[in-house]
Design an enzyme around this catalytic site. Structure first.
Site, short mmCIF file in Angstrom:
data_model
loop_
_atom_site.label_atom_id
_atom_site.label_comp_id
_atom_site.label_asym_id
_atom_site.label_seq_id
_atom_site.Cartn_x
_atom_site.Cartn_y
_atom_site.Cartn_z
N HIS A 458 0.91 -1.25 0.02
CA HIS A 458 -0.08 -0.04 -0.02
C HIS A 458 0.87 1.15 -0.07
CE1 HIS A 458 -4.18 -2.05 1.52
NE2 HIS A 458 -3.69 -1.89 0.26
N ARG A 602 -20.51 11.30 -14.79
CA ARG A 602 -21.21 9.92 -14.57
C ARG A 602 -22.07 9.99 -13.34
NH1 ARG A 602 -17.86 4.55 -14.93
NH2 ARG A 602 -17.32 5.10 -12.96
N GLU A 696 -21.33 -0.28 -22.37
CA GLU A 696 -20.39 -1.16 -21.45
C GLU A 696 -21.00 -2.62 -21.59
OE1 GLU A 696 -19.50 0.64 -17.30
OE2 GLU A 696 -21.42 1.38 -17.92
N ASP A 720 -15.29 -2.31 -18.69
CA ASP A 720 -16.77 -3.30 -18.62
C ASP A 720 -17.07 -4.07 -19.91
OD1 ASP A 720 -17.08 -3.61 -15.97
OD2 ASP A 720 -18.06 -1.45 -15.80
N ARG A 730 -12.18 -9.17 -14.92
CA ARG A 730 -11.06 -8.41 -15.18
C ARG A 730 -10.03 -8.38 -14.06
NH1 ARG A 730 -14.15 -2.72 -15.47
NH2 ARG A 730 -14.19 -1.94 -13.42
N CYS A 767 -13.97 5.57 -22.87
CA CYS A 767 -13.40 6.52 -21.59
C CYS A 767 -12.68 5.20 -20.76
CB CYS A 767 -14.40 6.94 -20.90
SG CYS A 767 -15.70 5.83 -20.40
#
Length: 836
Positions: A458, A602, A696, A720, A730, A767
């Site tokens: 991290h 969005r 998508e 997607d 994915r 996008c």
């Protein structure tokens, strides 16, 4: 077969979900679904009736088969290495057992000292992916019904469908796993084999095992040093060779068990003479060039008392501290402009509620210890547990535990951490860094060198997000670098130079100068429009989540913001949604950062892999194919309308475009458009408003002609779209690499959308990650895409590529690409045609 298998507790103890077992083979359900018991005694009783079909030679695991179900009973983690020590079997292979019948005993104290985990793990390994409903929680007594497997139908494996096909053999393979092919490597191998739709076998002498069956692989009882062959049954020789090569390589590499540890300190020199020029090799965590003076960072200890006189008071301190810290972490996540930081803070929030940490802390407090001592002890035990797994991904979470410990101890003590005084132009050297340490980093820090650490830890993710060149796993010797030493980092090459020679310094300075020149050129190329050779303008915009990223995109020349992910406001770990006014303020800041350039917001894309507590969603078996995006709006209409109002109120009116995610049906687009128009009318806003959809899912692309009558623009979310078209998650550990957005199937769907956009004069954007893929850009231009939304730093690069293209030539090349068979061919074609 029976559709349900009833499962009973194999011991007295506490019930835990498989996700908490410190071994990804179990926690990621690679072997199957089930549960675990933290036993009170070293006794194991049959969780179900059936036949003992397999007993591991090391006595730590056995399989019970009943009516087509296979149940693996596995004692502990890494217990295969004990070679049977501490275990006593009470049954034999082939024996029929009844529920509750004694199976084996083991030395519980010895296991707790010798293994990372001494839990009894029960996993239904067949049928594959059989659902297991755990019906109880907390404490369980032996023989108590706690779970059931099913309902499930017999699965007819295709393994035998081609057994009469030609047989291809691998070379001889030696088993290198130190404990043979036990449950973990068997699961990895079976998962690899399952990718192929023809029969694959392991052959040991006269014995043969289905390579797709964990149980059959384990049944061969393969020991280290033994030799096997692989068989592939298929008429397609090329596919057979590919499968055999892939499985052979995996077996030779130990199926992940003999992986080199990420901490490479052992490969570095134990001591180094830093009085002379030194060059060291390390791992790159964040690419880049940096130079400055060495400065050592040392974390301070937080003192605390061990014993307490008032146990109830310590319990109250513990609970109050956790509650306060939870609120603090939620507020930090809400303020953070970084998605990486938000995810890390969310991970800390999750750890704060971990049942093991809480139970262990309370147990120690009950023994007359302070809350600080108890939490420190719980963290220590958790770290020991992770270290024993020797799994580098699990061990990377140790820093998160240490970070949480520091925050809790500081909160209890009431003290604040003193920020370090970084000298200007320093290269920070440290053993490791915690995510919270990075909150003190400022412009004085030019680079970081860690003796330990990992590129996927991290802290490394946050350093990448901060853009600070970083090397990790450099070895303990770097902790002896004298402060003030002249230091150069070529992080992309994994090289560290301490007091370089005059010749090296001259070469490095020249490289730094050239890098700065190229960076300036790239930034300059982002300014101005991206016009193809024949004059077609392609808008190149930003793909952002907050005001800071929006400003960075603007500074790098973004023509627009093609995607603003508004989820960042909702994924803060809070129990209530952001208010309309809070949303308006955030959206307005983003729009202001773009200085009048168009911004596409969005609407909330929640559900699937992004659940939120205050969004009403039913529990689903497959949420990624369930209620997600606009599908959640009907159940949460007031939430959706509040977001729409906030978007509509942004000034100047008309600068914002509204984009709807996860649209699959014409009716969805029409309904959402009507609701948005209602809110626009209620607010008395008359300015033109563009409403578009994300493409998508395949249905949206295939019906783009019809959608064009309902929407003002299209935006293709290739991440997607690739996932749903190729039916590959994915994030899947073994299949994700095959989910290439240049697969011709994806190109055909983009082509359909591009044709509809051109015919109806509707803009078509991309996008997803594909927009920033240099090899994809010529094909996207040729398929009718008019706008690309990319990361801020990629704006200049993508504009440069566009300016070198001819639209007509791209269109011809795109048509050729549509006729190719796979993504590999497409990439080779693009490389040959466009030299990209």
């Amino acid at each position: 077969m029976s559709s349900v298998l009833e499962l009973f507790s194999p011991a007295d103890g506490s019930i835990f979900p498989l996700e908490q077992v410190p071994d990804p083979v179990f926690s990621q359900h690679m072997l199957g679904n089930g549960f675990a018991i933290d036993p009170a005694k070293g006794e194991v009783f049959a969780p179900c009736g059936g036949i003992i079909t397999n007993i591991n030679p090391n006595k730590h695991a056995l399989v019970i088969t009943q009516n087509g179900f296979e149940l693996l009973v596995h004692i502990g983690v890494e217990t295969v290495s004990l070679k049977g020590k501490g275990f006593t079997l009470l049954v034999k292979q082939g024996q029929e057992v009844s529920p509750g019948q004694p199976l084996l005993t083991f030395d519980l104290d010895f296991l707790k000292k010798s293994a990372p985990c001494a839990w009894i793990i029960c996993a239904v390994t067949a049928p594959q992916d059989a659902p297991v409903a755990v019906l109880a929680s907390g404490r369980a007594q032996k023989g108590q019904k706690i779970a059931s497997a099913g309902e499930t139908q017999p699965q007819h494996s295709p393994q035998n469908a081609q057994d009469d096909a030609p047989v291809f053999l691998s070379e001889k393979i030696c088993i290198v796993n130190p404990n043979g092919l036990h449950a973990r490597p068997a699961a990895v191998l079976a998962k690899l084999a399952a990718q192929f739709d023809f029969s694959l076998y392991l052959v040991k002498g006269n014995e043969k095992a289905n390579a797709k069956s964990i149980m059959e692989i384990m049944g061969l009882a393969l020991e280290p040093g033994e030799t096997i062959l692989l068989q592939a049954h298929t008429p397609d020789e090329s596919r057979a060779r590919h499968a055999l090569e892939k499985l052979t390589t995996a077996l030779k590499e130990g199926l992940g068990e003999n992986e080199t540890k990420i901490n490479q300190a052992a490969s570095q020199p134990a001591s180094v003479d830093f009085s002379v020029p030194v060059t060291l090799k390390a791992l790159c965590a964040c690419a880049g060039l940096a130079h400055g003076t060495a400065w050592k960072f040392t974390a301070g200890e937080i003192p605390f008392e061990e014993t307490a006189n008032n146990i109830p008071q310590q319990e109250e301190i513990f609970q109050t501290t956790l509650a306060a810290l939870e609120k603090e972490l939620q507020e930090e996540a809400a303020r953070s402009p970084s998605n990486a930081a938000k995810e890390i803070l969310s991970a800390h929030l999750f750890l704060l509620k971990d049942p093991f940490l809480l139970a262990r802390s309370k147990e120690v407090i009950s023994q007359g210890k302070t809350a600080s001592f108890a939490f420190n002890e719980a963290i220590r035990a958790s770290i020991d547990l992770l270290k024993k797994t020797q799994n580098r991904f699990l061990m990377e979470r140790i820093a998160d535990l240490k970070d949480l410990r520091k925050r809790v101890l500081l909160k209890i003590s009431g003290k604040e951490e003193t920020p370090p005084a970084f000298p200007d132009g320093c290269i920070v050297f440290a053993e490791d860094l915690l995510p919270s340490d990075l909150s003190f980093f400022d412009a004085h820090v030019r680079g970081v060198v860690l003796a330990q650490g990992s590129p996927t830890a991290h802290s490394a993710i946050m350093l990448r997000n901060m853009g600070i060149p970083t090397l990790v796993a450099a070895g303990d010797a770097v902790l002896n670098v004298p402060s003030g030493s002249k230091t150069y980092l070529d992080a992309a090459e994994g090289l560290l130079f301490i007091n370089p020679s005059a010749q090296d310094e001259e070469r490095l300075n020249a490289k730094f100068t050239e890098s700065a020149r190229k960076e300036a050129e790239l930034k300059a190329s982002g300014q101005g429009p991206a016009l193809t050779k024949n004059g077609l303008r392609i808008l190149v915009g930003g793909n952002v989540s907050n005001e800071k990223e929006a400003l960075y995109a603007y500074q790098n020349g973004a023509d627009t913001l093609g995607l603003v992910r508004t989820e960042f406001l909702f994924l803060q770990g809070t129990t209530t949604p952001p208010s309309e006014e809070t949303q308006l303020a955030c959206y307005q800041q983003i729009v202001n950062a773009m200085h009048g350039r168009p911004v596409t917001l969005r609407t909330l894309d929640i559900g699937g892999d992004k659940p939120v507590e205050f969004v009403r969603l039913p529990k689903e078996q497959n949420p990624v194919l369930g209620l997600r995006g606009v599908r959640t709006y009907e159940l949460n209409e007031s939430l959706f309308r509040a977001q729409i109002r906030a978007m509509l109120r942004v000034k100047p009116a008309g600068v914002v475009r509204i984009m709807l995610p996860m649209i699959s049906f014409i009716e969805e687009a029409a309904l959402m458009r009507r609701l948005i128009k209602e809110e626009q009318q209620n607010l008395g806003i008359e300015a033109p408003l563009e409403i578009g959809i994300m493409v998508e899912v395949p249905s949206a692309a295939l019906l783009a002609e019809q959608f064009a009558e309902e929407v003002d623009f299209f935006s293709i979310g290739t991440n997607d779209l690739t996932q749903y078209t190729l039916a590959i998650d994915r994030g899947h550990p073994s299949l994700a690499a095959r989910a290439d957005h240049l697969n011709p199937a994806i190109l055909h769907l983009i082509a359909a959308t591009g044709r509809a956009g051109k015919k109806h004069h509707k803009p078509v954007a991309v996008c997803g990650a594909m927009a920033g893929d240099s090899q994809a850009v010529p094909l996207l231009v040729g398929l009718g895409v008019t706008e690309l939304a990319v990361s801020a730093q990629a704006v200049g690069k993508i504009k440069s590529i566009v300016r070198a293209l001819d639209e007509e030539f791209c269109a011809q090349a795109a048509q050729q690409a549509l006729s190719l068979k796979n993504a590999k061919q497409v990439r080779a074609f693009v490389h040959k045609t466009f030299h990209i």
